[in-house]
Design a protein around this motif. Structure first.
Motif, PDB file in Angstrom:
ATOM      1  N   ASP A 119      -5.552   5.944 -10.257  1.00 14.43           N
ATOM      2  CA  ASP A 119      -5.371   5.723  -8.820  1.00 14.43           C
ATOM      3  C   ASP A 119      -5.677   4.287  -8.402  1.00 14.43           C
ATOM      4  O   ASP A 119      -5.326   3.885  -7.295  1.00 14.43           O
ATOM      5  CB  ASP A 119      -6.280   6.666  -8.008  1.00 14.43           C
ATOM      6  CG  ASP A 119      -5.859   8.120  -8.114  1.00 14.43           C
ATOM      7  OD1 ASP A 119      -4.661   8.380  -8.339  1.00 14.43           O
ATOM      8  OD2 ASP A 119      -6.739   8.991  -7.959  1.00 14.43           O
ATOM      9  N   LEU A 120      -6.324   3.518  -9.250  1.00 13.37           N
ATOM     10  CA  LEU A 120      -6.734   2.159  -8.882  1.00 13.37           C
ATOM     11  C   LEU A 120      -5.547   1.259  -8.577  1.00 13.37           C
ATOM     12  O   LEU A 120      -5.607   0.423  -7.676  1.00 13.37           O
ATOM     13  CB  LEU A 120      -7.608   1.536  -9.966  1.00 13.37           C
ATOM     14  CG  LEU A 120      -8.961   2.217 -10.186  1.00 13.37           C
ATOM     15  CD1 LEU A 120      -9.722   1.515 -11.306  1.00 13.37           C
ATOM     16  CD2 LEU A 120      -9.781   2.236  -8.913  1.00 13.37           C
ATOM     17  N   ARG A 121      -4.474   1.419  -9.322  1.00 13.67           N
ATOM     18  CA  ARG A 121      -3.283   0.598  -9.086  1.00 13.67           C
ATOM     19  C   ARG A 121      -2.750   0.831  -7.677  1.00 13.67           C
ATOM     20  O   ARG A 121      -2.415  -0.105  -6.956  1.00 13.67           O
ATOM     21  CB  ARG A 121      -2.218   0.912 -10.125  1.00 13.67           C
ATOM     22  CG  ARG A 121      -0.965   0.076  -9.985  1.00 13.67           C
ATOM     23  CD  ARG A 121       0.063   0.512 -10.956  1.00 13.67           C
ATOM     24  NE  ARG A 121       0.084   1.980 -10.895  1.00 13.67           N
ATOM     25  CZ  ARG A 121       1.071   2.742 -11.315  1.00 13.67           C
ATOM     26  NH1 ARG A 121       2.105   2.209 -11.865  1.00 13.67           N
ATOM     27  NH2 ARG A 121       1.032   4.045 -11.205  1.00 13.67           N
ATOM     28  N   ASP A 122      -2.699   2.110  -7.245  1.00  8.28           N
ATOM     29  CA  ASP A 122      -2.206   2.419  -5.903  1.00  8.28           C
ATOM     30  C   ASP A 122      -3.196   1.969  -4.830  1.00  8.28           C
ATOM     31  O   ASP A 122      -2.786   1.490  -3.765  1.00  8.28           O
ATOM     32  CB  ASP A 122      -1.922   3.917  -5.765  1.00  8.28           C
ATOM     33  CG  ASP A 122      -0.744   4.357  -6.619  1.00  8.28           C
ATOM     34  OD1 ASP A 122       0.129   3.520  -6.919  1.00  8.28           O
ATOM     35  OD2 ASP A 122      -0.692   5.539  -6.993  1.00  8.28           O
ATOM     36  N   ALA A 123      -4.486   2.106  -5.095  1.00  6.62           N
ATOM     37  CA  ALA A 123      -5.497   1.626  -4.144  1.00  6.62           C
ATOM     38  C   ALA A 123      -5.342   0.115  -3.947  1.00  6.62           C
ATOM     39  O   ALA A 123      -5.393  -0.384  -2.820  1.00  6.62           O
ATOM     40  CB  ALA A 123      -6.896   1.963  -4.638  1.00  6.62           C
ATOM     41  N   LEU A 124      -5.137  -0.591  -5.036  1.00  2.00           N
ATOM     42  CA  LEU A 124      -4.938  -2.038  -4.978  1.00  2.00           C
ATOM     43  C   LEU A 124      -3.659  -2.379  -4.203  1.00  2.00           C
ATOM     44  O   LEU A 124      -3.632  -3.336  -3.432  1.00  2.00           O
ATOM     45  CB  LEU A 124      -4.891  -2.611  -6.391  1.00  2.00           C
ATOM     46  CG  LEU A 124      -4.959  -4.109  -6.528  1.00  2.00           C
ATOM     47  CD1 LEU A 124      -6.264  -4.650  -5.967  1.00  2.00           C
ATOM     48  CD2 LEU A 124      -4.825  -4.504  -7.991  1.00  2.00           C
ATOM     49  N   TRP A 125      -2.617  -1.577  -4.396  1.00  4.42           N
ATOM     50  CA  TRP A 125      -1.362  -1.808  -3.669  1.00  4.42           C
ATOM     51  C   TRP A 125      -1.595  -1.688  -2.172  1.00  4.42           C
ATOM     52  O   TRP A 125      -1.141  -2.543  -1.398  1.00  4.42           O
ATOM     53  CB  TRP A 125      -0.293  -0.808  -4.127  1.00  4.42           C
ATOM     54  CG  TRP A 125       1.045  -1.093  -3.540  1.00  4.42           C
ATOM     55  CD1 TRP A 125       1.998  -1.937  -4.035  1.00  4.42           C
ATOM     56  CD2 TRP A 125       1.582  -0.558  -2.315  1.00  4.42           C
ATOM     57  NE1 TRP A 125       3.098  -1.957  -3.202  1.00  4.42           N
ATOM     58  CE2 TRP A 125       2.869  -1.120  -2.135  1.00  4.42           C
ATOM     59  CE3 TRP A 125       1.113   0.332  -1.358  1.00  4.42           C
ATOM     60  CZ2 TRP A 125       3.686  -0.815  -1.046  1.00  4.42           C
ATOM     61  CZ3 TRP A 125       1.924   0.635  -0.263  1.00  4.42           C
ATOM     62  CH2 TRP A 125       3.189   0.067  -0.120  1.00  4.42           C
ATOM     63  N   TRP A 126      -2.325  -0.653  -1.712  1.00  3.78           N
ATOM     64  CA  TRP A 126      -2.598  -0.474  -0.291  1.00  3.78           C
ATOM     65  C   TRP A 126      -3.495  -1.587   0.243  1.00  3.78           C
ATOM     66  O   TRP A 126      -3.282  -2.084   1.348  1.00  3.78           O
ATOM     67  CB  TRP A 126      -3.205   0.903  -0.014  1.00  3.78           C
ATOM     68  CG  TRP A 126      -2.157   1.974  -0.018  1.00  3.78           C
ATOM     69  CD1 TRP A 126      -1.901   2.862  -1.021  1.00  3.78           C
ATOM     70  CD2 TRP A 126      -1.204   2.245   1.009  1.00  3.78           C
ATOM     71  NE1 TRP A 126      -0.845   3.672  -0.670  1.00  3.78           N
ATOM     72  CE2 TRP A 126      -0.403   3.313   0.577  1.00  3.78           C
ATOM     73  CE3 TRP A 126      -0.956   1.691   2.263  1.00  3.78           C
ATOM     74  CZ2 TRP A 126       0.623   3.843   1.344  1.00  3.78           C
ATOM     75  CZ3 TRP A 126       0.074   2.220   3.037  1.00  3.78           C
ATOM     76  CH2 TRP A 126       0.846   3.281   2.578  1.00  3.78           C
ATOM     77  N   LEU A 127      -4.494  -1.992  -0.532  1.00  5.34           N
ATOM     78  CA  LEU A 127      -5.336  -3.112  -0.108  1.00  5.34           C
ATOM     79  C   LEU A 127      -4.491  -4.372   0.055  1.00  5.34           C
ATOM     80  O   LEU A 127      -4.687  -5.143   0.995  1.00  5.34           O
ATOM     81  CB  LEU A 127      -6.469  -3.350  -1.102  1.00  5.34           C
ATOM     82  CG  LEU A 127      -7.596  -2.332  -1.084  1.00  5.34           C
ATOM     83  CD1 LEU A 127      -8.523  -2.537  -2.286  1.00  5.34           C
ATOM     84  CD2 LEU A 127      -8.382  -2.417   0.216  1.00  5.34           C
ATOM     85  N   ASN A 128      -3.532  -4.570  -0.844  1.00  3.32           N
ATOM     86  CA  ASN A 128      -2.652  -5.737  -0.762  1.00  3.32           C
ATOM     87  C   ASN A 128      -1.763  -5.672   0.484  1.00  3.32           C
ATOM     88  O   ASN A 128      -1.514  -6.702   1.125  1.00  3.32           O
ATOM     89  CB  ASN A 128      -1.800  -5.859  -2.023  1.00  3.32           C
ATOM     90  CG  ASN A 128      -0.985  -7.133  -2.015  1.00  3.32           C
ATOM     91  OD1 ASN A 128      -1.530  -8.227  -1.869  1.00  3.32           O
ATOM     92  ND2 ASN A 128       0.316  -7.006  -2.133  1.00  3.32           N
ATOM     93  N   GLN A 129      -1.303  -4.488   0.835  1.00  7.89           N
ATOM     94  CA  GLN A 129      -0.500  -4.344   2.060  1.00  7.89           C
ATOM     95  C   GLN A 129      -1.318  -4.765   3.279  1.00  7.89           C
ATOM     96  O   GLN A 129      -0.833  -5.473   4.153  1.00  7.89           O
ATOM     97  CB  GLN A 129      -0.004  -2.900   2.225  1.00  7.89           C
ATOM     98  CG  GLN A 129       0.925  -2.434   1.137  1.00  7.89           C
ATOM     99  CD  GLN A 129       2.105  -3.359   0.918  1.00  7.89           C
ATOM    100  OE1 GLN A 129       2.851  -3.664   1.846  1.00  7.89           O
ATOM    101  NE2 GLN A 129       2.259  -3.843  -0.297  1.00  7.89           N
ATOM    102  N   ALA A 130      -2.576  -4.328   3.322  1.00  4.19           N
ATOM    103  CA  ALA A 130      -3.448  -4.691   4.434  1.00  4.19           C
ATOM    104  C   ALA A 130      -3.744  -6.196   4.416  1.00  4.19           C
ATOM    105  O   ALA A 130      -3.718  -6.848   5.459  1.00  4.19           O
ATOM    106  CB  ALA A 130      -4.754  -3.899   4.357  1.00  4.19           C
ATOM    107  N   TYR A 131      -3.983  -6.742   3.231  1.00  2.60           N
ATOM    108  CA  TYR A 131      -4.247  -8.174   3.077  1.00  2.60           C
ATOM    109  C   TYR A 131      -3.069  -9.008   3.577  1.00  2.60           C
ATOM    110  O   TYR A 131      -3.229  -9.967   4.329  1.00  2.60           O
ATOM    111  CB  TYR A 131      -4.536  -8.486   1.608  1.00  2.60           C
ATOM    112  CG  TYR A 131      -4.513  -9.937   1.258  1.00  2.60           C
ATOM    113  CD1 TYR A 131      -5.639 -10.737   1.475  1.00  2.60           C
ATOM    114  CD2 TYR A 131      -3.392 -10.537   0.695  1.00  2.60           C
ATOM    115  CE1 TYR A 131      -5.631 -12.083   1.154  1.00  2.60           C
ATOM    116  CE2 TYR A 131      -3.381 -11.878   0.367  1.00  2.60           C
ATOM    117  CZ  TYR A 131      -4.502 -12.648   0.604  1.00  2.60           C
ATOM    118  OH  TYR A 131      -4.475 -13.982   0.295  1.00  2.60           O
TER     119      TYR A 131
END
Length: 135
Positions: A119-131
């Protein structure tokens, strides 16, 4: 000083209600601490990133604006949730979030439930969207 006195003079029931209205911040597992450290390592390489401790979590900032949070000793709502801010959330991302059972949306903040290392890859993707939307 006056605020402390006013709080002490409140009836016990009122103080208890105030405490109940605060969000639950459960302790995180050792596994989640490791996952948060891994996410922090990835995010730390992004331009203009800084971090600040906040309520048992690590706030993620782009410049002066916060866009996410990683649990360190306390989680937000659940022990394994990474939080991110998309305010307002674009319609395409809203549709994607609605289809993902790991995401819980609030008014300004969303949480992503991490259940495994995959799940870390998807969590990172969402954090990147917010960033990317924090400027």
């Amino acid at each position: 000083m006056k605020a402390k006195k006013a709080q002490r003079n409140r009836p016990a029931k009122q103080n208890a209600r105030i405490m109940r209205d605060r969000p639950k911040m459960p302790p995180v597992s050792e596994e989640m601490k490791q996952w948060s450290a891994m996410l922090k390592t990835e995010v730390s390489g992004w331009p203009q990133i800084s971090t600040k401790p906040m309520f048992g979590m690590l706030g993620l900032y782009r410049g002066k604006k916060i866009f996410g949070g990683l649990p360190v000793t306390r989680g937000f709502d659940t022990p394994n949730a990474v939080i991110f801010r998309l305010d307002p959330m674009p319609q395409d991302l809203r549709q994607r979030a609605l289809k993902d059972s790991r995401i819980t949306s609030g008014k300004r903040w969303c949480s992503f439930e991490v259940g495994s290392t995959s799940d870390l890859r998807d969590a990172l993707w969402w954090l990147n969207q917010a960033y990317e939307r924090t400027k």
